[in-house]
Design an enzyme around this catalytic site. Structure first.
Site, PDB file in Angstrom:
ATOM      1  N   ASP A 325       0.839  -1.195   0.000  1.00  0.00           N
ATOM      2  CA  ASP A 325       0.000   0.000   0.000  1.00  0.00           C
ATOM      3  C   ASP A 325       0.880   1.253   0.000  1.00  0.00           C
ATOM      4  O   ASP A 325       1.867   1.323   0.739  1.00  0.00           O
ATOM      5  CB  ASP A 325      -0.880  -0.025   1.262  1.00  0.00           C
ATOM      6  CG  ASP A 325      -1.923   1.082   1.266  1.00  0.00           C
ATOM      7  OD1 ASP A 325      -2.749   1.127   0.336  1.00  0.00           O
ATOM      8  OD2 ASP A 325      -1.903   1.899   2.204  1.00  0.00           O
ATOM      9  N   GLU A 351       1.570   0.370  -4.949  1.00  0.00           N
ATOM     10  CA  GLU A 351       1.094   1.642  -5.472  1.00  0.00           C
ATOM     11  C   GLU A 351       2.299   2.577  -5.525  1.00  0.00           C
ATOM     12  O   GLU A 351       2.827   2.961  -4.482  1.00  0.00           O
ATOM     13  CB  GLU A 351       0.041   2.229  -4.535  1.00  0.00           C
ATOM     14  CG  GLU A 351      -1.242   1.442  -4.462  1.00  0.00           C
ATOM     15  CD  GLU A 351      -2.247   2.111  -3.528  1.00  0.00           C
ATOM     16  OE1 GLU A 351      -3.344   2.446  -3.979  1.00  0.00           O
ATOM     17  OE2 GLU A 351      -1.924   2.314  -2.352  1.00  0.00           O
TER      18      GLU A 351
END
Ligand code: CA
Length: 638
Positions: A325, A351
């Site tokens: 994340d 990400e």
């Protein structure tokens, strides 16, 4: 009785050799003794509180820890402590009970993760620990799911006891669905112990994605059938992994090291105040996560923590990969050290962005633009995603799928797996003006994920008065782009049954009625599921769709000239990459009218046309003119 036991046999010992290997081995249990170790500042006065039962307010014993090195504390109890609970407190015997913490590396916890639990880890039920190594991450087809979305609805027809739980994924019916679809990896949304669902109130409807970590190294309790039993969540998580592995499906864990729910309440802060986070020059916490704080992966202990935590999941739970994340908050060096510390076939992607400015030099962060410096670690491509569906910033704006010109180069960027390609005009790509990968396997190809609207909602929001038949055509067209592009394809669970979220964009705490999959949709739209499954099978059968290196893509993928916007056609040299199809042509038509593409002369067999996949052939083209139906894809082979 136990309260009156006197710890006469209690002795303090220095760090054992085991400790040297694991910096965060906070609890080392054996029936003969238990050693507690804590990384805490030298100014601290840490104690371990032992509780006989999880719910006890007062500890049965409080043990002072001794310094065993710089900022390192330890105490050994020569007794069998199995079944007890513990908490650290760095404020000494009279420390504020609100500062009690299970530490940063609890391996088992009681309900809501408030206290560590001393257990013997149950043996792994799986005989074969690891699946055979993949030739390339391009062979993965990743299916992203939230436990509750996937199985909470009665339409899942799963036993009520397992709905919304880890065990739902171990059910034959669930496995059969995944296998029929053909995905070979499930990416599970945060499944470590998180805060936002109260595990003591599971009879009430509660929903959260779970991006608020409490105990990073313990499975979340609300997905187990008994969060009060520390062994239950561990055992059931492992049962889930074992069942999926048995079916040849890998398990990828979504990890959230970049922030915690808050600073003051975090286990990081309670063991070593001020250490684990980044701060601005004025002393305020930096907020690259958009959640009020950001961790500092570049600091020794935080870096080591991330490495050991992921290793723990791999070793103990046989996790096959990680989705990181807000990876753009972590520094490049840390990500590379993590990759090097894990077995080679552990796939890591993340990400490549943050949700705000970070208090660290941008050039040293694992941002998408810096992916070339990340060894074998991949990042999500928002170029193709937004080239297809429209920008992140405005749900009502469409792009290629809405028939709008100007997105062709962004999609071509995804088709080539983000590598440098002479026929992709980088100046026309929406976000990146240069390739950011070394190889296509560093690019995750997708059109939707748990964030934002799912695909059907986005199509409804961005295309006025869209009718169901058009929506289905565009849905299939979008996933054809994803599944025929180089790179690593990724699907949000439920897209294969035309899921919707009733238009909700950020459904992180929306009720089940928004997030749940409606399994009756499988019966309503069997041809949607069939198309997805056939397309996945096509990709798995034909290596031309999943070339592993930039060189192969550059040498064996070339775009065909087209005479109008919203039309993309490319040819793959299958023969050169060992494909049984010597030549393949893929055409994507985002226009509302049929289109024609001039293709090289010869006899071409149509294998996918207008929402139908048939590898053995749907017809042939002899005259060098390929007609592509409106809002659909065409695939030809020779
Ligand atoms: Ca929890």
């Amino acid at each position: 009785m136990k309260q009156h036991l006197i710890f006469t046999a209690m002795l303090f010992s220095v760090a054992s050799s085991l400790m040297a290997q694991q910096t965060f081995n906070e609890l080392e249990y054996s029936p003969q003794q238990t050693t507690f170790t804590l990384n805490a500042p030298s100014s601290a006065r840490p104690v371990v509180k032992l509780f006989n039962a999880a719910g006890d307010k007062k500890p049965a014993h409080t043990l002072e820890m001794k310094a065993v090195g710089k900022d390192r504390w330890q105490v050994t109890v020569r007794k069998d402590l199995k079944g007890r609970y513990y908490a650290f407190n760095i404020g000494g015997k009279r420390g504020d009970v609100r500062q009690d913490t299970p530490g940063v590396f609890a391996k088992a916890v009681g309900v809501n993760g408030q206290r560590g639990a001393i257990i013997e880890l149950p043996p792994f039920v799986e005989e074969e620990a690891r699946l055979p190594q993949l030739e390339s991450p391009a062979d993965l087809i990743i299916y992203e799911l939230h436990h509750r979305d996937f199985s909470i609805d009665p339409s899942s027809a799963l036993p009520e006891r397992v709905r919304g739980k880890y065990l739902a994924l171990a059910e034959p019916k669930s496995i059969a669905h995944l296998k029929a679809l053909g995905v070979n990896a499930v990416h599970i949304l945060p499944s470590f112990d998180y805060a936002s669902v109260d595990e003591t109130r599971l009879d009430e409807p509660q929903y959260n994605w779970g991006y608020d970590p409490v105990n990073y190294n313990v499975p979340e309790g609300s997905y187990s059938t008994d969060p009060y039993d520390p062994e239950c969540r561990i055992q059931e998580f492992r049962q889930m992994v074992a069942a999926l592995h048995k079916a040849g499906i890998r398990v990828i864990l979504d990890v959230v090291y970049n922030h915690t729910f808050d600073i003051e309440g975090s286990n990081f802060h309670k063991t070593y105040p001020g250490y684990y986070y980044r701060y601005n020059a004025d002393g305020s916490p930096s907020n690259g996560s958009g959640c009020g704080n950001e961790t500092a992966s570049e600091k020794d202990l935080m870096r080591q923590f991330m490495i050991e935590s992921m290793r723990w999941w791999v070793d103990t739970y046989h996790i096959d990969g990680f989705r990181v994340d807000l990876m753009g908050i972590h520094d490049i060096e840390t990500m590379n050290q993590i990759k090097a510390a894990l077995p080679e076939d552990i796939f890591i992607y993340g990400e490549g962005w943050s949700a705000g400015a970070c208090a660290y030099p941008q050039k040293q962060l694992a941002m998408k633009a810096n992916t070339k410096q990340l060894n074998g670690i991949a990042a999500f491509s928002d170029e193709m995603r937004d080239g297809l569906r429209g920008p992140f910033s405005d749900d009502t704006k469409g792009a290629f799928l809405a028939g709008l010109p100007g997105n062709e180069e962004s999609i071509k960027f995804g088709v080539v797996g983000a590598v440098d390609h002479p026929q992709v005009d980088m100046s026309q790509v929406n976000y990146s003006k240069a390739s950011w990968v070394n190889d296509p396997t560093q690019m995750i190809s997708y059109v939707s994920c748990h964030d934002d609207m799912c695909l059907t909602d986005r199509l409804r929001a961005s295309i006025q008065d869209i009718q169901e038949d058009e929506l289905i055509r565009l849905d299939l067209l979008a996933q054809t782009a994803v599944l025929t592009s180089q790179g690593v394809p990724f699907l949000l669970s439920g897209e294969e049954m035309l899921r919707d979220k009733k238009g909700v964009h950020n459904s992180y705490n929306s009720p089940d009625s928004i997030n749940r999959l409606d399994w009756d949709n499988l019966r309503r739209y069997p041809h949607v599921f069939g198309y997805y499954a056939n397309l996945i099978a096509l990709r798995k059968t034909h290596p031309a769709f999943r070339m592993a290196t930039a060189e192969r893509v550059k040498d064996n993928l070339y775009f065909l000239p087209v005479s109008q916007p919203c039309l993309i056609a490319w040819q793959l040299n299958g023969k050169a990459v060992g494909d049984s199809w010597h030549d393949i042509i893929v055409v994507l038509n985002g226009n509302r009218e049929d289109a024609c593409v001039d293709i090289p002369q010869g006899a071409w067999t149509i294998v996918l046309d207008n929402g139908v996949v048939r590898p053995e052939g749907l017809g042939s083209i002899q005259d060098g003119k390929a007609i592509v139906k409106a809002q659909s894809a065409l695939i030809l082979k020779k």
